[in-house]
Write a protein that holds these residues in place. Sequence first.
Motif, short mmCIF file in Angstrom:
data_model
loop_
_atom_site.label_atom_id
_atom_site.label_comp_id
_atom_site.label_asym_id
_atom_site.label_seq_id
_atom_site.Cartn_x
_atom_site.Cartn_y
_atom_site.Cartn_z
N THR A 16 -6.38 -3.67 4.60
CA THR A 16 -5.22 -4.46 4.19
C THR A 16 -4.65 -5.29 5.34
O THR A 16 -3.98 -6.29 5.10
CB THR A 16 -4.12 -3.54 3.64
N ARG B 125 -7.47 -6.23 0.13
CA ARG B 125 -7.85 -4.91 -0.42
C ARG B 125 -8.81 -5.05 -1.59
O ARG B 125 -9.76 -4.27 -1.72
CB ARG B 125 -6.59 -4.17 -0.87
N SER C 33 -2.37 -9.03 1.90
CA SER C 33 -2.96 -7.70 2.06
C SER C 33 -3.59 -7.22 0.76
O SER C 33 -4.66 -6.59 0.77
CB SER C 33 -1.89 -6.71 2.52
N ALA C 34 -2.95 -7.51 -0.37
CA ALA C 34 -3.51 -7.12 -1.67
C ALA C 34 -4.82 -7.84 -1.95
O ALA C 34 -5.78 -7.25 -2.47
CB ALA C 34 -2.50 -7.39 -2.78
N PRO D 268 0.82 -1.23 0.00
CA PRO D 268 0.00 0.00 0.00
C PRO D 268 0.84 1.26 0.00
O PRO D 268 1.84 1.38 0.73
CB PRO D 268 -0.81 -0.13 1.29
#
Length: 498
Positions: free
Chosen positions: A122, A116, A112-113, A22
């Motif tokens: 995230t 998202r 985390s991606a 991020p």
Amino acid sequence: MAASPLHPPSPLARVRLEDVVPHDGAAAPAYAHAVGALDASLALRGAAVLELPAADAAVVRCALESTRAFFRGRPAAYLYRAGRTLEDGELSPACMADAFRCLGKAARAALSAIARHLRLRTDVFNHLLDDAPLPVNEVSSSELLVAYSHEQLQSAQALMGCRRSSMPVVDRGFVTLVASDHPGIEVCDPNGHWYLADGGSGPSDLLLLTGRALSHVTAGLRPISQYRATNENRASLTFRLMPHANAILDCSPILAAGHCIRQIYQPVPASQFMDDSCAEVHVVSSHLEEPLVSQGNFVSDPSLRSVLSDPLSGAFLEDAMVLQCGHSFGGLMLKKAIEMARCTICNREVDSTSLFPNLALRAVATVVKMEDDRRLFHNAALRKRRKDVTEHADVPRRTGSSSRDDVEHVLDAESPAAVKGVQYPFAVGERVLIMGNKRTPEKFVGKEAVITLQCLNGWYLVKALDSGESTRLQYRSLRKLLEPQTLARMQGLVSLRD
């Protein structure tokens, strides 16, 4: 071993690791593009490729060279966990601590991606992972398999005592990263086609795959990757990002984000989830979009009626429409997908102007619905017959003679199998008392309600009379309430008898 398949018609997405971390400001568009490409590749191809930065790529190359030197050409495997103390006489390949750190960082960035792209924070899954940095005297739940063998990925399963080496692999964790110095990983896409996934990759690239734990916490929105190794001499590093032992795997973040989850995705301790997954890995399933059959109570095999019905209302998909991604919806779920402008299964964008009817699915749903309607009509007629016979037996009962045996004899002679197999004992509009079970929300237990809709397999949509809230319950959790007129009539008969 089967021959190596052709390369996939559409290549895997290649995403730089820096782009899925991020960022703020000017880098935000690049981050959104990288996240979308990564998620689309996982949904359509079952895998993706992460390009490491130069410093991390050097560490991985060093670890691969160390692997070849450590095993000296002998097929073998070594399982490394951060924080574990080596036993007396035990040796470990060099650079493993640095490789574990680099691959762990990449795996967390990929997780985390994925979060998202599902409209989650995230860091929403961080509480399920080990603390970073790892506390002193604590062993990581994630693992790094270091192998030099033509069947190194299957050797991992042999170390765990779970699966024969010739079987395809389905990992139990969140995500899996594979680095190797020679191509040889085949992946099965959602259509059941095997392809060589790392044919164009080098030691600086990581093959990203998804596991069962991720599929469970995302309520099946992220399918499970199935992969296998070809017969090649190759050194490899396989990193599996696992939940810590005390974690509880549930779908509450997915539900809070507005996604629809099926009842089979129940909260489960990570330790139980890992044990159940290891016990079942000897069963190979070709339908990995649906959760595999487990010994636990958190997955199940979908029935035909569940496939042909709307998961929100239970109605048959007589209005089924096909989205651009290939998934079909009808009823309330179709309305929700159009309102969100996204598919609730693969999260791809939906254009309401490009939908078209799924005629085959509509035809099958109509046939099954007609069969259910026929059975329901028969059961309703049987209930009416039972009521008439019971009312005619009131007079002998008041005179002291028993006609219960006669009543049961008439009903059994009429249709004994139907009496025992009734799954729809209530009709729409009838009043019921919610008895409940361990899965029934406390606020509904003991409440009076009215049947508003008949669903599948003996399930009903009921509406509480006091609060007006609705819920889906099975017939075993309900008890019929007599209408006020019938209750008054029965009370009058009791008074006359007394």
